[in-house]
Design a protein around this motif. Structure first.
Motif, PDB file in Angstrom:
ATOM      1  N   ALA A   1      48.194  54.664  51.370  1.00  0.00           N
ATOM      2  CA  ALA A   1      47.461  55.007  50.147  1.00  0.00           C
ATOM      3  C   ALA A   1      46.402  53.946  49.909  1.00  0.00           C
ATOM      4  N   ASP A   2      45.499  54.220  48.979  1.00  0.00           N
ATOM      5  CA  ASP A   2      44.471  53.267  48.578  1.00  0.00           C
ATOM      6  C   ASP A   2      44.949  52.470  47.370  1.00  0.00           C
ATOM      7  N   LEU A   3      44.279  51.372  47.095  1.00  0.00           N
ATOM      8  CA  LEU A   3      44.498  50.613  45.860  1.00  0.00           C
ATOM      9  C   LEU A   3      43.357  50.922  44.905  1.00  0.00           C
ATOM     10  N   SER A   4      43.709  51.434  43.740  1.00  0.00           N
ATOM     11  CA  SER A   4      42.700  51.844  42.768  1.00  0.00           C
ATOM     12  C   SER A   4      42.492  50.776  41.709  1.00  0.00           C
ATOM     13  N   TYR A   5      41.233  50.550  41.380  1.00  0.00           N
ATOM     14  CA  TYR A   5      40.900  49.572  40.338  1.00  0.00           C
ATOM     15  C   TYR A   5      41.327  50.076  38.964  1.00  0.00           C
ATOM     16  N   ALA A   6      41.235  51.379  38.744  1.00  0.00           N
ATOM     17  CA  ALA A   6      41.566  51.942  37.431  1.00  0.00           C
ATOM     18  C   ALA A   6      43.042  51.758  37.126  1.00  0.00           C
ATOM     19  N   SER A   7      43.359  51.550  35.870  1.00  0.00           N
ATOM     20  CA  SER A   7      44.737  51.383  35.439  1.00  0.00           C
ATOM     21  C   SER A   7      45.550  52.617  35.785  1.00  0.00           C
ATOM     22  N   GLY A   8      46.780  52.397  36.249  1.00  0.00           N
ATOM     23  CA  GLY A   8      47.651  53.505  36.614  1.00  0.00           C
ATOM     24  C   GLY A   8      48.521  53.956  35.467  1.00  0.00           C
ATOM     25  N   THR A   9      49.530  54.753  35.803  1.00  0.00           N
ATOM     26  CA  THR A   9      50.408  55.310  34.774  1.00  0.00           C
ATOM     27  C   THR A   9      51.255  54.245  34.094  1.00  0.00           C
TER      28      THR A   9
ATOM     29  N   GLU B   1      52.477  50.424  43.107  1.00  0.00           N
ATOM     30  CA  GLU B   1      51.250  50.809  43.810  1.00  0.00           C
ATOM     31  C   GLU B   1      51.198  50.192  45.198  1.00  0.00           C
ATOM     32  N   ALA B   2      51.586  48.933  45.304  1.00  0.00           N
ATOM     33  CA  ALA B   2      51.594  48.266  46.606  1.00  0.00           C
ATOM     34  C   ALA B   2      52.630  48.898  47.532  1.00  0.00           C
ATOM     35  N   PHE B   3      53.766  49.290  46.962  1.00  0.00           N
ATOM     36  CA  PHE B   3      54.800  49.938  47.760  1.00  0.00           C
ATOM     37  C   PHE B   3      54.299  51.252  48.330  1.00  0.00           C
ATOM     38  N   THR B   4      53.529  51.991  47.548  1.00  0.00           N
ATOM     39  CA  THR B   4      52.983  53.253  48.026  1.00  0.00           C
ATOM     40  C   THR B   4      52.040  53.021  49.204  1.00  0.00           C
ATOM     41  N   VAL B   5      51.347  51.887  49.210  1.00  0.00           N
ATOM     42  CA  VAL B   5      50.465  51.543  50.329  1.00  0.00           C
ATOM     43  C   VAL B   5      51.273  51.227  51.581  1.00  0.00           C
ATOM     44  N   GLN B   6      52.357  50.456  51.425  1.00  0.00           N
ATOM     45  CA  GLN B   6      53.168  50.043  52.568  1.00  0.00           C
ATOM     46  C   GLN B   6      54.647  50.316  52.281  1.00  0.00           C
ATOM     47  N   PRO B   7      55.092  51.547  52.493  1.00  0.00           N
ATOM     48  CA  PRO B   7      56.447  51.914  52.079  1.00  0.00           C
ATOM     49  C   PRO B   7      57.533  51.768  53.142  1.00  0.00           C
ATOM     50  N   PHE B   8      57.194  51.268  54.335  1.00  0.00           N
ATOM     51  CA  PHE B   8      58.146  51.360  55.436  1.00  0.00           C
ATOM     52  C   PHE B   8      59.160  50.222  55.505  1.00  0.00           C
TER      53      PHE B   8
ATOM     54  N   THR C   1      39.118  43.429  42.519  1.00  0.00           N
ATOM     55  CA  THR C   1      37.813  43.498  41.855  1.00  0.00           C
ATOM     56  C   THR C   1      37.223  44.908  41.857  1.00  0.00           C
ATOM     57  N   ALA C   2      37.750  45.783  42.727  1.00  0.00           N
ATOM     58  CA  ALA C   2      37.219  47.147  42.875  1.00  0.00           C
ATOM     59  C   ALA C   2      38.234  47.945  43.673  1.00  0.00           C
ATOM     60  N   ASP C   3      38.008  49.244  43.783  1.00  0.00           N
ATOM     61  CA  ASP C   3      38.860  50.048  44.651  1.00  0.00           C
ATOM     62  C   ASP C   3      38.875  49.437  46.043  1.00  0.00           C
ATOM     63  N   ILE C   4      40.049  49.386  46.649  1.00  0.00           N
ATOM     64  CA  ILE C   4      40.182  48.934  48.038  1.00  0.00           C
ATOM     65  C   ILE C   4      40.830  50.086  48.798  1.00  0.00           C
ATOM     66  N   THR C   5      40.068  50.708  49.701  1.00  0.00           N
ATOM     67  CA  THR C   5      40.522  51.945  50.320  1.00  0.00           C
ATOM     68  C   THR C   5      40.790  51.785  51.808  1.00  0.00           C
ATOM     69  N   ARG C   6      41.505  52.765  52.325  1.00  0.00           N
ATOM     70  CA  ARG C   6      41.799  52.820  53.762  1.00  0.00           C
ATOM     71  C   ARG C   6      40.764  53.636  54.529  1.00  0.00           C
ATOM     72  N   THR C   7      39.674  54.008  53.864  1.00  0.00           N
ATOM     73  CA  THR C   7      38.613  54.771  54.525  1.00  0.00           C
ATOM     74  C   THR C   7      37.925  53.895  55.569  1.00  0.00           C
ATOM     75  N   ALA C   8      37.905  54.355  56.789  1.00  0.00           N
ATOM     76  CA  ALA C   8      37.359  53.549  57.875  1.00  0.00           C
ATOM     77  C   ALA C   8      35.863  53.760  58.033  1.00  0.00           C
ATOM     78  N   ASN C   9      35.173  52.720  58.467  1.00  0.00           N
ATOM     79  CA  ASN C   9      33.762  52.855  58.814  1.00  0.00           C
ATOM     80  C   ASN C   9      33.640  53.396  60.236  1.00  0.00           C
ATOM     81  N   ALA C  10      32.432  53.457  60.755  1.00  0.00           N
ATOM     82  CA  ALA C  10      32.213  54.041  62.076  1.00  0.00           C
ATOM     83  C   ALA C  10      32.946  53.294  63.179  1.00  0.00           C
ATOM     84  N   ALA C  11      33.216  52.024  62.957  1.00  0.00           N
ATOM     85  CA  ALA C  11      33.927  51.224  63.954  1.00  0.00           C
ATOM     86  C   ALA C  11      35.431  51.372  63.856  1.00  0.00           C
TER      87      ALA C  11
END
Length: 599
Positions: free
Chosen positions: A419-427, A439-446, A372-382
C-alpha cells in the motif's frame, strides 16, 4: 457430450446466451465468485468513482443474488487470507474466516498467500482451534462472531480446495481436490487449484514438505473420476491469472483486452480437457471477462474479479437436466457498490468487524512517525518507487552498524510493498502527515525479518539481471543458480535499492545482460566483481523468493529485526529527517534517482 459436440447453430458461451434449439429442460445454477480478498474486511476505497467493497456489503450482494436463484454457490479463487490489514492479521485472520462464514462463502481454492504462515496454520483455519502461542487468537466470542461450543475459533464452514498441492510425506493432497454440488439432481464439480509457482513466491518454511503440481495436468487427471460420478458440469477455480493491457476500471472490468496473451493463465486453459466448462481465476488482481480456447479449440469463459472485495462475478450456468451438460454460460463482473440502494449490507457482519477494530485500535492508532507528502509505491520508468526507496533505506539503517550486519546496501522486493503512505489524516484522526502503526502494517504486512549476507560483486550483478524477463535456466550461466527448467521472471520485477547504491539497465539489452557492471556503484565506488559486500534483504528474498535465486548463495547470514520494526525505527531516526530545522523527524518521498533506465 460437451457444447461443441451438440447440434447447435450458435455459440452459447456468451453473456445473455440462450439454450440450444431442441435442448431438454434446463436448470440454471448461479455462481458468485471473487478472488484475492486478502482480509479486506472494510472498504479499501473507491473503484470507478464509487465507494466499493467491505465484507458486510459483499454479504449484502450475495443475499440479493441468492434471492434471484435458489441454486446459488459462493466461491473464492484464493488469497482469501494472507497479506491482510491489521484488523484481520492481528488475530491470525480469524476475523476473515468468521465473517466469510457469515457471508455464505462455500468454497475457497487455496492461493499462495494462504501458505504465508505454513501448512499447519492453514489447516487450523479450516478445522478451528486457538493459535498455539498467540493470545490474540480466539477473540471471536468477545465481538459476537460465531464460535465453537467452547468459545474457541470454529474454523471455516466453507471448504478449502487444493487439488495440485501434495504432502510429500503422504503423497496425498493437503486439502480435497474438488467438491461436487447437487442442484435438484444436477451435479456440478468445483475443482480448486493453487498456482504451481507458489514455492517461488512464498517463504520456503511456509511450503516445506509440499509439492505443487502442474495445474492443467492435475485437472485433466481428475476428469475420469468425475465422469464415473456422473458429473458433466465442471468449473475450475484456480489461483493463477492473467492481465489486461488497459487500466482497471468499471468500463474495462468486463472486457478482455489482449485476450490474456502472454499471461500465465492462458497456456493452462489451452491445455484443459474439453470437459471443463469454465475457469474462475485470480492472483493477478485484475478484472476481466474472457473466452479462451481449451486443448480442443473450444472457447470457454475465463473470469477474474479484481481484488480486495471490490468486484464480484455473477455467473449463470444453464445445464441440460437430461444430458447434464452445460449449454450456456453468462458471466458479468459487478461492482460491490456502496451507493446501491437495492443492496442492504449485513449489520451483523459489520458489528463483528467493528468489534475487532475496537480490539485492535490501541495498536493500530499509535502514531509512529511523520511524512512530508504522499509516499507511493508507483514506480518510475526505471522501476524505482519513492516508497521503495524509503523502505530500503530503513532496512539498510537497521543493519549497517557493526554487530547488526555491517550492510552497505539493501534490496526490497516491490511485491512486498502492499500500500501507499498517505499524507492525509486517516480514520484514526491522527492528523495530516502522521503515520500510524496500522498504516505502516498495511504497507508491510508479512512479518518478514531482515537478513544480512555476503555476496560477491559478481553475484550482485546476477541479482540485478534476475530482475528481468527472458533470463532463465535455459540461457543463464550456472552461477545464476536457476533450478532446471525455470524460465525466470514472468514480468520485470525491479528491486528497490537503498541510498548509496546505483546502477543502470538497458531496456534493449539482451536477457541476462541488461545491466552494465561498470555502472553498479556503492557509495560512489564501482563494485568489484571479485570483492565481498554485505547486503540486506528480507527473509522472503533471502530464501530465493520471487526467483532471485542467487540470494540463496549468500554466506555469513545474520538475522535481524522485523521489517516493520526497521521501518518504524527509520521514522524516528535523525538521518531520515528531510528538514532538521523543523521539530521532529519528517520523512520525504524517496528521490527515485538510484536506478537509471537507458534505451
Amino acid at each position: 457430450m460437451k457444447l461443441n459436440e451438440l447440434a447447435c447453430a450458435v455459440t452459447l458461451i456468451l453473456a445473455g446466451g440462450t439454450a440450444c434449439a431442441g435442448a431438454g429442460p434446463a436448470t440454471t445454477v448461479k455462481i458468485v465468485a471473487f478472488n484475492d480478498f486478502h482480509g479486506q474486511l472494510e472498504s479499501p476505497g473507491s473503484f470507478g468513482g464509487k465507494p466499493a467493497g467491505g465484507v458486510d456489503w459483499i454479504a449484502g450482494y450475495v443475499s440479493k443474488l441468492k434471492s434471484e436463484n435458489r441454486y446459488t454457490t459462493v466461491v473464492s479463487a484464493g488469497d482469501l487470507i494472507g497479506a491482510t490489514p491489521l484488523v484481520s492479521a492481528l488475530f491470525h485472520d480469524e476475523p476473515t474466516i468468521e465473517t466469510m462464514n457469515m457471508a455464505g462463502l462455500e468454497i475457497n481454492a487455496v492461493g499462495n498467500h494462504e501458505f504465508d504462515e505454513g501448512k499447519d496454520e492453514l489447516k487450523r483455519m479450516q478445522k478451528g482451534g486457538c493459535h498455539p502461542t498467540d493470545p490474540n487468537s480466539c477473540q471471536g466470542a468477545s465481538v459476537g462472531a460465531p464460535t465453537a461450543d467452547d468459545g474457541s475459533f470454529a474454523g471455516a464452514d466453507f471448504k478449502f480446495l487444493a487439488a495440485n498441492v501434495v504432502d510429500t510425506a503422504t503423497g496425498k493432497p493437503v486439502f480435497p481436490p474438488y467438491v461436487i454440488k447437487n442442484y435438484g439432481g444436477v451435479r456440478v464439480a468445483f475443482i480448486g487449484m493453487t498456482l504451481k509457482e507458489t514455492p517461488t513466491i512464498v517463504t520456503p518454511s511456509g511450503v516445506s514438505g509440499l509439492e505443487f503440481k502442474d495445474e492443467a495436468d492435475t485437472v485433466n487427471a481428475l476428469i475420469p473420476k468425475l465422469r464415473r460420478q456422473r458429473v458433466e458440469a465442471i468449473v475450475v477455480l484456480i489461483h493463477q491469472g492473467g492481465t489486461q493491457p488497459v487500466a482497471q476500471n468499471a468500463t474495462t472490468m468486463n472486457q478482455c483486452a489482449g485476450n490474456l496473451d502472454g499471461t500465465p493463465i492462458k497456456p493452462i486453459v489451452n491445455q484443459l480437457d474439453d470437459a471443463v466448462d469454465m475457469v474462475i481465476s485470480g492472483h493477478t488482481h485484475q478484472a476481466y471477462n474472457c473466452r479462451i480456447a481449451n486443448r480442443e479449440g473450444r472457447e470457454i469463459p475465463v473470469t477474474s474479479a479484481n481484488s480486495i472485495g471490490r468486484i464480484l462475478t455473477d455467473i449463470d450456468l444453464t445445464i441440460d437436466r437430461k444430458t447434464r451438460d452445460v449449454t450456456a454460460v453468462s458471466a458479468t463482473n459487478i461492482l460491490v457498490d456502496q451507493t446501491d440502494a437495492t443492496v442492504t449490507p449485513d449489520a451483523g457482519i459489520k458489528a463483528v468487524v467493528d468489534g475487532y477494530k475496537l480490539l485492535a485500535q490501541p495498536i493500530a492508532n499509535r502514531v509512529i512517525g511523520a511524512i512530508t507528502a504522499d509516499i507511493t509505491r508507483t514506480a518510475n520508468a526505471a522501476g524505482e518507487s519513492a516508497l521503495g526507496d524509503v523502505i530500503a533505506d530503513a532496512q539498510l539503517k537497521a543493519t549497517e552498524a557493526s554487530g547488526f550486519g555491517d550492510a552497505v546496501a539493501a534490496f526490497m522486493n516491490p511485491g512486498g510493498i502492499r500500500a501507499d503512505l498517505s499524507y492525509a489524516s486517516g480514520t484514526a484522526g491522527e492528523g495530516d502527515g502522521h503515520v500510524t502503526y496500522g498504516e505502516a502494517f498495511t504497507v508491510q504486512p508479512f512479518g518478514n525479518s531482515v537478513v544480512t549476507m555476503t555476496l560477491t560483486g559478481a553475484q550482485i550483478e546476477i541479482l540485478l539481471e534476475q530482475q528481468f524477463t527472458g533470463c532463465g535456466a535455459d540461457n543463464a550461466p550456472a552461477a545464476f543458480n536457476y533450478p532446471a527448467g525455470d524460465s525466470g521472471q514472468a514480468f520485470d520485477r525491479i528491486l528497490q535499492v537503498s541510498k548509496g547504491f546505483a546502477y543502470q539497465w538497458s531496456a534493449s539489452g539482451s536477457p541476462c545482460d541488461k545491466v552494465d557492471p561498470a555502472s553498479i556503484r556503492i557509495n560512489g565506488e564501482t563494485v568489484d566483481p571479485a570483492a565481498n559486500y554485505r547486503v540486506t534483504v528480507n527473509s522472503f528474498l533471502a530464501d530465493g523468493g520471487d526467483k532471485f535465486y542467487v540470494l540463496k548463495l549468500g554466506t555469513d547470514r545474520l538475522g535481524g529485526a522485523q521489517d516493520l520494526d526497521a521501518l518504524e525505527a527509520w521514522f524516528n531516526h535523525p538521518e531520515a529527517d528531510s528538514d532538521p530545522a523543523e521539530p521532529g523527524v519528517q520523512i520525504a518521498p524517496g528521490p527515485q534517482d538510484r536506478i537509471v533506465r537507458i534505451p
